[in-house]
Design a protein around this motif. Structure first.
Motif, PDB file in Angstrom:
ATOM      1  N   THR A 225       0.851  -1.188   0.000  1.00  0.00           N
ATOM      2  CA  THR A 225       0.000   0.000   0.000  1.00  0.00           C
ATOM      3  C   THR A 225       0.888   1.239   0.000  1.00  0.00           C
ATOM      4  OG1 THR A 225      -1.677  -1.212   1.238  1.00  0.00           O
ATOM      5  CG2 THR A 225      -1.867   1.180   1.192  1.00  0.00           C
ATOM      6  N   THR A 226       0.571   2.184  -0.862  1.00  0.00           N
ATOM      7  CA  THR A 226       1.378   3.389  -0.963  1.00  0.00           C
ATOM      8  C   THR A 226       1.204   4.271   0.281  1.00  0.00           C
ATOM      9  OG1 THR A 226      -0.385   4.551  -2.139  1.00  0.00           O
ATOM     10  CG2 THR A 226       1.213   3.322  -3.461  1.00  0.00           C
ATOM     11  N   LYS A 227       2.099   5.209   0.428  1.00  0.00           N
ATOM     12  CA  LYS A 227       2.038   6.105   1.584  1.00  0.00           C
ATOM     13  C   LYS A 227       0.771   6.970   1.549  1.00  0.00           C
ATOM     14  CE  LYS A 227       7.049   6.372   2.207  1.00  0.00           C
ATOM     15  NZ  LYS A 227       8.238   7.262   2.277  1.00  0.00           N
ATOM     16  N   CYS A 228       0.369   7.378   0.357  1.00  0.00           N
ATOM     17  CA  CYS A 228      -0.843   8.183   0.242  1.00  0.00           C
ATOM     18  C   CYS A 228      -2.072   7.393   0.679  1.00  0.00           C
ATOM     19  CB  CYS A 228      -0.997   8.681  -1.191  1.00  0.00           C
ATOM     20  SG  CYS A 228      -2.433   9.723  -1.473  1.00  0.00           S
ATOM     21  N   ASP A 229      -2.164   6.141   0.254  1.00  0.00           N
ATOM     22  CA  ASP A 229      -3.290   5.307   0.672  1.00  0.00           C
ATOM     23  C   ASP A 229      -3.268   5.051   2.173  1.00  0.00           C
ATOM     24  OD1 ASP A 229      -3.892   5.312  -1.966  1.00  0.00           O
ATOM     25  OD2 ASP A 229      -3.436   3.198  -2.341  1.00  0.00           O
ATOM     26  N   ASN A 230      -2.078   4.858   2.729  1.00  0.00           N
ATOM     27  CA  ASN A 230      -1.973   4.656   4.175  1.00  0.00           C
ATOM     28  C   ASN A 230      -2.437   5.888   4.945  1.00  0.00           C
ATOM     29  OD1 ASN A 230      -1.018   1.994   4.199  1.00  0.00           O
ATOM     30  ND2 ASN A 230       1.094   2.656   3.892  1.00  0.00           N
ATOM     31  N   CYS A 231      -2.123   7.067   4.417  1.00  0.00           N
ATOM     32  CA  CYS A 231      -2.570   8.301   5.083  1.00  0.00           C
ATOM     33  C   CYS A 231      -4.091   8.432   5.062  1.00  0.00           C
ATOM     34  CB  CYS A 231      -1.916   9.511   4.420  1.00  0.00           C
ATOM     35  SG  CYS A 231      -0.139   9.646   4.710  1.00  0.00           S
ATOM     36  N   ILE A 232      -4.706   8.065   3.936  1.00  0.00           N
ATOM     37  CA  ILE A 232      -6.166   8.150   3.842  1.00  0.00           C
ATOM     38  C   ILE A 232      -6.829   7.172   4.806  1.00  0.00           C
ATOM     39  CG2 ILE A 232      -8.120   7.785   2.295  1.00  0.00           C
ATOM     40  CD1 ILE A 232      -6.370   8.772   0.001  1.00  0.00           C
ATOM     41  N   ILE A 233      -6.311   5.938   4.846  1.00  0.00           N
ATOM     42  CA  ILE A 233      -6.889   4.943   5.752  1.00  0.00           C
ATOM     43  C   ILE A 233      -6.670   5.346   7.214  1.00  0.00           C
ATOM     44  CG2 ILE A 233      -6.766   2.531   6.454  1.00  0.00           C
ATOM     45  CD1 ILE A 233      -5.954   1.851   3.576  1.00  0.00           C
ATOM     46  N   ALA A 234      -5.484   5.873   7.520  1.00  0.00           N
ATOM     47  CA  ALA A 234      -5.205   6.306   8.895  1.00  0.00           C
ATOM     48  C   ALA A 234      -6.106   7.474   9.297  1.00  0.00           C
ATOM     49  CB  ALA A 234      -3.736   6.691   9.022  1.00  0.00           C
ATOM     50  N   PHE A 235      -6.369   8.396   8.371  1.00  0.00           N
ATOM     51  CA  PHE A 235      -7.270   9.516   8.676  1.00  0.00           C
ATOM     52  C   PHE A 235      -8.676   9.013   8.968  1.00  0.00           C
ATOM     53  CE2 PHE A 235     -10.387  12.615   7.017  1.00  0.00           C
ATOM     54  CZ  PHE A 235     -10.148  13.651   7.910  1.00  0.00           C
ATOM     55  N   MET A 236      -9.135   8.027   8.232  1.00  0.00           N
ATOM     56  CA  MET A 236     -10.461   7.459   8.471  1.00  0.00           C
ATOM     57  C   MET A 236     -10.540   6.814   9.853  1.00  0.00           C
ATOM     58  SD  MET A 236     -12.245   4.252   6.492  1.00  0.00           S
ATOM     59  CE  MET A 236     -10.969   3.157   7.153  1.00  0.00           C
ATOM     60  N   VAL A 237      -9.520   6.046  10.218  1.00  0.00           N
ATOM     61  CA  VAL A 237      -9.532   5.370  11.520  1.00  0.00           C
ATOM     62  C   VAL A 237      -9.449   6.382  12.664  1.00  0.00           C
ATOM     63  CG1 VAL A 237      -8.290   3.730  12.981  1.00  0.00           C
ATOM     64  CG2 VAL A 237      -8.567   3.261  10.537  1.00  0.00           C
ATOM     65  N   CYS A 238      -8.586   7.386  12.513  1.00  0.00           N
ATOM     66  CA  CYS A 238      -8.442   8.395  13.578  1.00  0.00           C
ATOM     67  C   CYS A 238      -9.726   9.205  13.761  1.00  0.00           C
ATOM     68  CB  CYS A 238      -7.268   9.320  13.248  1.00  0.00           C
ATOM     69  SG  CYS A 238      -5.656   8.529  13.356  1.00  0.00           S
TER      70      CYS A 238
END
Length: 310
Positions: A111-124
C-alpha cells in the motif's frame, strides 16, 4: 491466526515490491459505475469481490480470512455462501480488509504512503468521534453532544467513501489479473538502483527482463572470469604460432634442395656431369681425374648431345 503471526504478516507486506494498479484517489475516475455501486450497496460489492478473489472456489473460504478467533468454527465448510453473506453484513469492515489482504499476499502488493494516510485519517476520525460520544454521555453537555454527532456523521461519510474506493481498487486489480485490460503496452523501464545492505531484495522492478548488454551473475563483460588461466601461454612460446622445437635441429640437411637441372634429359645410357657449386662450367675439379663420357652401345654418337663436337 495468532497475534504473532498477524504481526509477521503485516511486516512482510511492507517489503512487497508491487503496487496497486490504481490508487484510492484515482479509483473514482477509473471505474465510476462500480464505485457508485460500492457506495450504495457496500455489502453486495464485498460479497462479489470476495467470491471473485477466491476464483469462485468457495471451498477455500474461511470466515474473515482466519484473522478472528471464530474463524474456521462457523461451519464454513458446510455452507460457505451463507457464512460469507453473514460476514459482509455483520463484519463489513473485516470483510473488506480480508479481501484486501488476500490480494496483497497473492500479488505481492504494498500500500502506498498516500493510501496509508487516507486509511489512517479514516480510523483516527472514527476514534475521535467515539471519544467525543463517550465524553458527551459522561458530562451531559449539549455542546459536546452536538460536536460528537457532527464528528460521527463526518466519520461515517469518510468511512463509506474510503471503503467504496478500496473495493473499487480491489475490483480493478482483479480485472487486471483476469486480463480485461488487454495486453500491457511496452513502456520505458524504470531507472536501475544499487541495492543496499539493509534491503532483503535488490531494488529491481518485478517482471522486467535483464537489460541488453548487461552481464549476468555479476561477471564483467568480455571474456569469462578466470580466462585465460594463469601460466598460459607457456614460456618460450613462438609468436608465429609454431610448436615448440619446430623445425628440429639439423633440418633441412646441407645441400638441400639440389640445384635446378636442365629440362633436357640425356639419352638412355648417358650420364651428365655437373660441376660442383661455386666452380665455373668447363673447368675440371682439382684432385679428381677426368672420366670419359660413355657412349651408347650402338656405336653411334648421340645427335642431341650438346657436348659433342659435331
Amino acid at each position: 491466526m495468532s497475534s504473532q503471526a498477524q504481526m509477521e504478516k503485516m511486516q512482510l507486506r511492507q517489503s512487497y515490491r508491487n503496487v496497486w494498479h490504481s490508487d484510492l484517489i484515482s479509483t473514482m475516475t477509473a471505474d465510476a459505475p462500480f464505485c457508485c455501486f460500492a457506495t450504495l450497496c457496500a455489502p453486495c460489492a464485498s460479497y462479489m469481490l470476495r467470491k471473485r478473489a477466491l476464483y469462485n472456489d468457495m471451498s477455500r473460504y474461511v470466515c474473515c480470512g482466519g484473522y478472528l478467533p471464530c474463524s474456521g468454527r462457523c461451519g464454513e465448510s458446510k455452507c460457505p455462501e451463507f457464512c460469507l453473506c453473514t460476514e459482509v453484513f455483520i463484519c463489513f469492515a473485516n470483510s473488506v480488509a480480508t479481501t484486501r489482504f488476500l490480494l496483497q499476499d497473492q500479488f505481492n502488493i504494498q500500500t502506498t504512503k498516500c493510501d496509508n494516510c487516507i486509511i489512517a485519517f479514516m480510523v483516527c476520525l472514527q476514534q475521535l468521534a467515539c471519544i467525543f460520544s463517550l465524553v458527551a454521555m459522561i458530562v451531559g453537555s449539549d455542546e459536546i453532544s452536538e460536536a460528537s454527532q457532527i464528528l460521527n456523521c463526518l466519520s461515517d461519510m469518510v468511512y463509506c467513501t474510503v471503503c467504496a474506493c478500496m473495493q473499487t481498487q480491489h475490483k480493478i486489480e482483479m480485472d487486471k489479473r483476469d486480463g480485461r485490460f488487454g495486453p500491457t503496452p511496452m513502456a520505458v523501464p524504470p531507472p536501475q538502483q544499487m541495492s543496499r545492505v539493509d534491503q532483503p531484495y535488490p531494488p529491481t522492478a518485478v517482471g522486467h527482463p535483464q537489460g541488453y548488454g548487461q552481464s549476468p551473475y555479476g561477471y564483467p563483460q568480455g571474456q569469462p572470469q578466470g580466462y585465460p588461466p594463469q601460466g598460459y601461454p607457456p614460456q618460450g612460446y613462438n609468436s608465429q604460432f609454431q610448436p615448440q622445437g619446430y623445425p628440429p635441429q639439423g633440418y633441412p640437411p646441407q645441400g638441400h634442395p639440389p640445384q635446378s637441372q636442365s629440362h633436357s634429359h640425356p639419352p638412355q645410357g648417358e650420364t651428365q656431369n655437373h660441376p660442383p657449386q661455386g666452380q665455373p662450367q668447363g673447368s675440371e675439379p682439382q684432385g679428381q681425374p677426368t672420366q670419359p663420357q660413355a657412349h651408347p652401345s650402338t656405336g653411334h654418337p648421340p645427335s642431341s648431345n650438346p657436348s659433342s663436337g659435331h
